[in-house]
Design a protein around this motif. Structure first.
Motif, PDB file in Angstrom:
ATOM      1  N   ILE A   1      30.118   4.779  65.862  1.00  0.00           N
ATOM      2  CA  ILE A   1      30.964   5.522  64.920  1.00  0.00           C
ATOM      3  C   ILE A   1      30.138   6.154  63.811  1.00  0.00           C
ATOM      4  CG2 ILE A   1      32.820   5.336  63.221  1.00  0.00           C
ATOM      5  CD1 ILE A   1      34.060   3.156  64.947  1.00  0.00           C
ATOM      6  N   ASP A   2      29.187   5.397  63.273  1.00  0.00           N
ATOM      7  CA  ASP A   2      28.372   5.903  62.170  1.00  0.00           C
ATOM      8  C   ASP A   2      27.056   6.518  62.643  1.00  0.00           C
ATOM      9  OD1 ASP A   2      30.243   5.024  60.272  1.00  0.00           O
ATOM     10  OD2 ASP A   2      29.392   2.998  60.310  1.00  0.00           O
ATOM     11  N   LYS A   3      26.902   6.662  63.958  1.00  0.00           N
ATOM     12  CA  LYS A   3      25.637   7.168  64.487  1.00  0.00           C
ATOM     13  C   LYS A   3      25.822   8.444  65.300  1.00  0.00           C
ATOM     14  CE  LYS A   3      23.593   2.564  64.504  1.00  0.00           C
ATOM     15  NZ  LYS A   3      23.006   1.481  65.313  1.00  0.00           N
ATOM     16  N   GLN A   4      26.901   9.150  65.011  1.00  0.00           N
ATOM     17  CA  GLN A   4      27.181  10.396  65.712  1.00  0.00           C
ATOM     18  C   GLN A   4      27.069  11.583  64.771  1.00  0.00           C
ATOM     19  OE1 GLN A   4      30.638  10.751  68.288  1.00  0.00           O
ATOM     20  NE2 GLN A   4      30.902   8.532  68.217  1.00  0.00           N
ATOM     21  N   TYR A   5      26.527  12.671  65.314  1.00  0.00           N
ATOM     22  CA  TYR A   5      26.672  13.961  64.655  1.00  0.00           C
ATOM     23  C   TYR A   5      27.743  14.704  65.441  1.00  0.00           C
ATOM     24  CZ  TYR A   5      25.949  18.655  62.924  1.00  0.00           C
ATOM     25  OH  TYR A   5      26.149  19.893  62.361  1.00  0.00           O
ATOM     26  N   LYS A   6      28.805  15.100  64.760  1.00  0.00           N
ATOM     27  CA  LYS A   6      29.907  15.777  65.435  1.00  0.00           C
ATOM     28  C   LYS A   6      29.788  17.283  65.231  1.00  0.00           C
ATOM     29  CE  LYS A   6      33.074  11.866  65.282  1.00  0.00           C
ATOM     30  NZ  LYS A   6      34.435  11.375  64.918  1.00  0.00           N
ATOM     31  N   LEU A   7      29.714  17.990  66.343  1.00  0.00           N
ATOM     32  CA  LEU A   7      29.608  19.444  66.293  1.00  0.00           C
ATOM     33  C   LEU A   7      30.890  20.045  65.735  1.00  0.00           C
ATOM     34  CD1 LEU A   7      28.092  19.965  69.857  1.00  0.00           C
ATOM     35  CD2 LEU A   7      26.836  20.100  67.696  1.00  0.00           C
ATOM     36  N   ASP A   8      30.750  20.969  64.791  1.00  0.00           N
ATOM     37  CA  ASP A   8      31.930  21.643  64.262  1.00  0.00           C
ATOM     38  C   ASP A   8      32.093  23.011  64.930  1.00  0.00           C
ATOM     39  OD1 ASP A   8      30.099  23.372  63.040  1.00  0.00           O
ATOM     40  OD2 ASP A   8      30.253  22.407  61.080  1.00  0.00           O
ATOM     41  N   TYR A   9      33.070  23.766  64.480  1.00  0.00           N
ATOM     42  CA  TYR A   9      33.382  25.063  65.093  1.00  0.00           C
ATOM     43  C   TYR A   9      32.187  26.013  65.007  1.00  0.00           C
ATOM     44  CZ  TYR A   9      35.501  29.644  65.809  1.00  0.00           C
ATOM     45  OH  TYR A   9      35.768  30.910  66.253  1.00  0.00           O
ATOM     46  N   ILE A  10      31.508  26.010  63.873  1.00  0.00           N
ATOM     47  CA  ILE A  10      30.356  26.905  63.693  1.00  0.00           C
ATOM     48  C   ILE A  10      29.234  26.518  64.653  1.00  0.00           C
ATOM     49  CG2 ILE A  10      28.562  27.647  62.079  1.00  0.00           C
ATOM     50  CD1 ILE A  10      30.625  27.347  59.834  1.00  0.00           C
ATOM     51  N   ASP A  11      28.962  25.211  64.766  1.00  0.00           N
ATOM     52  CA  ASP A  11      27.946  24.743  65.715  1.00  0.00           C
ATOM     53  C   ASP A  11      28.267  25.225  67.131  1.00  0.00           C
ATOM     54  OD1 ASP A  11      26.461  23.223  63.822  1.00  0.00           O
ATOM     55  OD2 ASP A  11      27.831  21.537  64.052  1.00  0.00           O
ATOM     56  N   LYS A  12      29.498  24.997  67.562  1.00  0.00           N
ATOM     57  CA  LYS A  12      29.884  25.325  68.935  1.00  0.00           C
ATOM     58  C   LYS A  12      29.839  26.828  69.190  1.00  0.00           C
ATOM     59  CE  LYS A  12      32.748  21.199  69.468  1.00  0.00           C
ATOM     60  NZ  LYS A  12      34.123  20.647  69.621  1.00  0.00           N
ATOM     61  N   THR A  13      30.194  27.607  68.176  1.00  0.00           N
ATOM     62  CA  THR A  13      30.131  29.063  68.312  1.00  0.00           C
ATOM     63  C   THR A  13      28.690  29.526  68.509  1.00  0.00           C
ATOM     64  OG1 THR A  13      32.106  29.344  66.940  1.00  0.00           O
ATOM     65  CG2 THR A  13      30.660  31.259  67.184  1.00  0.00           C
ATOM     66  N   LYS A  14      27.770  28.938  67.758  1.00  0.00           N
ATOM     67  CA  LYS A  14      26.357  29.301  67.879  1.00  0.00           C
ATOM     68  C   LYS A  14      25.789  28.867  69.231  1.00  0.00           C
ATOM     69  CE  LYS A  14      25.345  29.292  62.914  1.00  0.00           C
ATOM     70  NZ  LYS A  14      24.603  28.635  61.805  1.00  0.00           N
ATOM     71  N   ILE A  15      26.220  27.715  69.715  1.00  0.00           N
ATOM     72  CA  ILE A  15      25.765  27.233  71.023  1.00  0.00           C
ATOM     73  C   ILE A  15      26.218  28.184  72.127  1.00  0.00           C
ATOM     74  CG2 ILE A  15      26.047  25.383  72.731  1.00  0.00           C
ATOM     75  CD1 ILE A  15      26.313  23.472  70.243  1.00  0.00           C
ATOM     76  N   LYS A  16      27.474  28.599  72.074  1.00  0.00           N
ATOM     77  CA  LYS A  16      27.995  29.520  73.088  1.00  0.00           C
ATOM     78  C   LYS A  16      27.286  30.868  73.030  1.00  0.00           C
ATOM     79  CE  LYS A  16      32.547  27.315  73.273  1.00  0.00           C
ATOM     80  NZ  LYS A  16      33.980  27.427  72.917  1.00  0.00           N
ATOM     81  N   LYS A  17      26.896  31.278  71.841  1.00  0.00           N
ATOM     82  CA  LYS A  17      26.161  32.540  71.680  1.00  0.00           C
ATOM     83  C   LYS A  17      24.787  32.445  72.350  1.00  0.00           C
ATOM     84  CE  LYS A  17      25.031  35.914  68.039  1.00  0.00           C
ATOM     85  NZ  LYS A  17      23.589  36.117  68.204  1.00  0.00           N
ATOM     86  N   ILE A  18      24.095  31.322  72.164  1.00  0.00           N
ATOM     87  CA  ILE A  18      22.792  31.117  72.807  1.00  0.00           C
ATOM     88  C   ILE A  18      22.950  31.095  74.326  1.00  0.00           C
ATOM     89  CG2 ILE A  18      20.879  29.485  73.115  1.00  0.00           C
ATOM     90  CD1 ILE A  18      21.386  28.596  70.193  1.00  0.00           C
TER      91      ILE A  18
END
Length: 317
Positions: free
Chosen positions: A212-229
């Protein structure tokens, strides 16, 4: 160390995610990624897909091919193959020291009854067979250690996908894929585990059971940039084929001519044809073409004295 829980199996997305975390996500933490890809062939950063991949087989079976950002060999992926990437900030202390990342994995495997060990070339092996292949690279102040675990990979398909053409056909190869034996981890487990259970065990041991305390959760901006790459890089011919090293290919066609092509960045830039026939139109059509089926068909459509489909099959496959 943090992790990103990723259940996506699209290799396009996963390659882009790995690059995004490595090059564009700026947080003061190291990251561990663990994921699976559906059927695909993933080649190393500096490899030649025309040399490493059995194109007729992948074409017939609709298995896509992608180039990753790390170097190393060609790997066949399916849902029985586990990928992992350690993305860490201290390059000086970690780069080229494979044992830092792999000793914990070897320990976990042995706990599960898999009598494995780390070889000097960065492979994890047992009984003379490989169960893991690994590679590293760095960018600025970060490095990535990427590897695969063959848990329950379709080894028959793996053997079909990777092909070595005869030496006379190819010159100027850079990194060649190892073709020594590979086996699956699942066959050696002392207790039967599904791949989902194995992944959880691996993650719990490497990160800790309380995620629970060891996750980085991708937000909308992260996911948008990933899809762009994914769209602008990993889905493109320019990256997957155009980044290939220079090579020369020699093929005899129909007992009529010997064709020699020099290909750079996936483009045919020099053509030599040894034949008694008038081949000027053929030379003109080949020079400047992408080394792929669609482009060759378009460029050679005016060559009416030869069977174009047969010629393209000879050159590409």
């Amino acid at each position: 160390m943090l992790t990103i829980i990723n259940n996506e199996t699209d290799p396009l997305y996963n390659l882009a995610l790995e690059e995004y975390v490595f090059k564009h996500l700026h947080i003061n933490e190291d990251i561990l990624l663990i994921w699976q890809n559906k059927n695909s062939v993933i080649i190393g950063r500096d490899q030649n897909p025309f040399r490493e991949v059995n194109c007729p087989y992948t074409h017939k079976n609709k298995i896509p091919m992608f180039r990753r950002l790390t170097f190393g060999e060609t790997i066949y992926h399916d849902l029985g193959t586990i990928n992992y990437s350690f993305i860490v900030r201290d390059v000086k202390e970690n780069f080229d020291r494979y044992n830092i990342f792999l000793d914990p994995i070897v320990k976990i495997l042995n706990e599960l009854g898999v009598p494995s060990h780390l070889e000097s070339d960065g492979d994890i092996c047992l009984e003379g067979l490989r169960i893991s292949a690994n590679t590293q690279t760095y960018h600025r102040n970060k490095m990535i250690h990427h590897g695969v675990l063959f848990f329950n990979t379709n080894l028959e398909k793996l053997d079909q996908v990777i092909e070595i053409p005869t030496k006379s056909e190819f010159e100027y190869d850079i990194v060649k894929t190892k073709h020594n034996g590979i086996t699956n981890i699942k066959e050696y487990l002392k207790e039967d585990l599904s791949i989902k259970q194995f992944k959880k065990y691996l993650l719990d041991k490497l990160i800790g059971e309380d995620l629970i305390d060891k996750q980085y959760k991708l937000d909308y901006i992260d996911k948008t940039k990933i899809k762009k790459i994914a769209k602008e890089k990993y889905s493109t011919w320019e990256w997957n084929y155009g980044e290939s090293p220079k090579f020369i290919i020699k093929k005899e066609f129909d007992n009529r001519m010997m064709i020699t092509l020099i290909v750079e960045k996936g483009i045919i830039n020099r053509v030599s044809i040894d034949s008694f026939e008038n081949v000027m139109a053929l030379v003109k059509g080949l020079e400047g073409s992408r080394f792929d089926e669609k482009s060759l068909k378009e460029r050679l459509r005016f060559c009416t004295t030869i069977d174009i489909d047969k010629l393209i099959e000879t050159l590409l496959f």
